[in-house]
Design a protein around this motif. Structure first.
Motif, short mmCIF file in Angstrom:
data_model
loop_
_atom_site.label_atom_id
_atom_site.label_comp_id
_atom_site.label_asym_id
_atom_site.label_seq_id
_atom_site.Cartn_x
_atom_site.Cartn_y
_atom_site.Cartn_z
N ARG A 155 0.87 -1.04 -0.20
CA ARG A 155 0.05 -0.12 -0.05
C ARG A 155 0.87 1.27 -0.03
NH1 ARG A 155 -5.53 -0.79 0.91
NH2 ARG A 155 -6.11 -2.85 1.27
N TYR A 156 2.14 1.27 0.25
CA TYR A 156 3.02 2.36 0.14
C TYR A 156 4.14 2.25 -0.73
CZ TYR A 156 4.85 0.29 4.65
OH TYR A 156 5.47 -0.50 5.72
N GLN A 157 4.10 1.22 -1.59
CA GLN A 157 5.21 1.12 -2.42
C GLN A 157 5.02 2.02 -3.68
OE1 GLN A 157 5.31 -4.07 -2.04
NE2 GLN A 157 4.53 -2.81 -4.09
N PRO A 158 6.06 2.20 -4.61
CA PRO A 158 6.01 2.99 -5.58
C PRO A 158 4.58 2.83 -6.45
CG PRO A 158 8.09 2.08 -5.40
CD PRO A 158 7.28 1.40 -4.64
N ALA A 191 -3.76 -2.97 -8.50
CA ALA A 191 -3.79 -3.19 -9.93
C ALA A 191 -2.92 -2.09 -10.70
CB ALA A 191 -5.14 -3.51 -10.32
N LYS A 192 -3.32 -0.68 -10.54
CA LYS A 192 -2.67 0.25 -10.84
C LYS A 192 -1.29 0.81 -10.53
CE LYS A 192 -7.41 2.12 -12.02
NZ LYS A 192 -8.27 3.63 -11.84
N ALA A 193 -0.91 0.37 -9.54
CA ALA A 193 0.43 0.69 -8.98
C ALA A 193 1.53 0.66 -10.14
CB ALA A 193 0.65 0.10 -7.47
N PRO A 194 1.80 -0.70 -10.44
CA PRO A 194 2.86 -0.88 -11.47
C PRO A 194 2.83 -0.07 -12.48
CG PRO A 194 1.78 -3.03 -10.79
CD PRO A 194 0.96 -1.87 -10.21
N LYS A 195 1.82 0.35 -13.19
CA LYS A 195 1.62 1.28 -14.09
C LYS A 195 2.16 2.55 -13.91
CE LYS A 195 -1.03 3.01 -18.14
NZ LYS A 195 -2.30 2.86 -18.81
N ASN A 196 1.73 3.23 -12.85
CA ASN A 196 1.95 4.54 -12.35
C ASN A 196 3.38 4.71 -11.70
OD1 ASN A 196 -0.82 4.95 -12.38
ND2 ASN A 196 -1.16 4.65 -10.09
N ARG A 197 3.80 3.42 -11.22
CA ARG A 197 5.53 3.48 -10.95
C ARG A 197 6.51 3.57 -12.32
NH1 ARG A 197 6.62 -2.45 -10.03
NH2 ARG A 197 6.54 -2.38 -12.16
N ASP A 198 5.92 2.69 -13.12
CA ASP A 198 6.64 2.64 -14.29
C ASP A 198 6.74 4.04 -15.19
OD1 ASP A 198 7.50 0.24 -13.50
OD2 ASP A 198 6.15 -0.74 -15.13
N GLN A 199 5.46 4.88 -15.06
CA GLN A 199 5.27 5.96 -15.82
C GLN A 199 6.21 7.05 -15.18
OE1 GLN A 199 1.04 6.61 -15.77
NE2 GLN A 199 0.85 5.79 -17.95
N ALA A 200 6.18 6.93 -13.66
CA ALA A 200 6.89 7.95 -13.01
C ALA A 200 8.60 7.78 -13.21
CB ALA A 200 6.59 7.87 -11.56
#
Length: 269
Positions: free
Chosen positions: A184-187, A211-220
């Protein structure tokens, strides 16, 4: 306490200094040997040691290295770690930096993977704050703007040790549950690096979308690769804006405009 720190990057260096300021004895190690850490030792008050010595008799150990390097740690590293001494994992998974880690890509929580590689339980902490904020934004207990940091783990006693450390170095500790909940507090989640208060943090953790966190992380990560010199304070403002903690005030608008112009001028755009 005696605290061992493995990793002398931005977070490791700041933690070593903060722990020393709180009155703890600190030993610090990297993969290149103590002779490369003489300047850091003088600046922080920590004692530079060989990596094999970082767990020797310590009351708590911190592993703060890129996740791609965790499997390269000595297999007997924790042999001299006293029973009951917590191991803190500050790591974050960035495929652009770490390469692909199949288990995490398939859904394993980052720190559960680290725990499996180390063959030792870990406590997840200090991964969702910038080194700049960790170094410069500590506050006295009770301050209205004191930053809250989540701490996750499965061993109640070990987690309490880490919660106490967070408080001692100037931040509000928050028990974020078991290690399985540390995603819950990963990138890529709202709680990643917006410097929330104790009142704000629980809401951000609940807003996390796995489900959305990996995409958000990679975009950042791609943005940061193209614009590597964004000032840390502006990154925090952008994180706060994204998390819904701030509105577009003049200073935040300035950060967004600077980032936009930098992106337009970045190579490959």
């Amino acid at each position: 306490m005696k605290i061992g720190v493995i990793g002398a990057g931005h977070i490791g260096s700041v933690l070593a200094k903060q722990f020393r300021s709180a009155g703890h004895t600190v030993v610090i190690a990297n993969s290149r040997g103590p002779e490369t850490l003489s300047d850091l030792a003088r600046a922080t008050g920590a004692t530079a040691v060989y990596i094999q010595e970082a767990a020797d008799g310590v009351d708590c150990m911190v592993v703060t290295i890129p996740m791609k390097n965790v499997p390269s740690l000595p297999r007997n590293l924790l042999a001299r770690l006293p029973a009951g001494s917590p191991v803190i994992d500050t790591g974050n998974y960035y495929p652009l930096r770490d390469g692909s880690i199949t288990e995490i890509d398939d859904g394993m929580v980052e720190s559960e993977w680290t725990s499996r590689i180390l063959r030792h339980p870990v406590i997840k902490a200090f991964n969702n704050i910038t080194a700049y904020s960790l170094a410069n934004n500590k506050r006295l207990k009770g301050s209205y703007d004191r930053i809250a940091l989540p701490v996750s783990g499965d061993d109640v006693r070990s987690k309490q040790v880490v919660l106490n450390l967070v408080d001692q170095i100037g931040f509000d500790p928050y028990d974020a549950g078991t290690l399985a909940e540390s995603w819950r507090y990963q990138p890529g989640t709202p709680a990643y690096c917006p410097d929330p208060t104790l009142k704000q943090l629980p809401k951000l953790l609940q807003k996390a979308n796995r489900a959305k966190a990996p995409k958000n992380r990679d975009q950042a990560a791609k943005m940061m690769a193209k614009v590597p010199n964004i000032p840390p304070a502006e990154l925090v403002r952008l994180a706060r804006l994204s998390a819904g903690l701030d509105t577009l005030k003049p200073r935040t608008w300035l950060a967004v405009l600077r980032l936009g112009f930098a992106m337009l001028g970045a190579p490959g755009r």
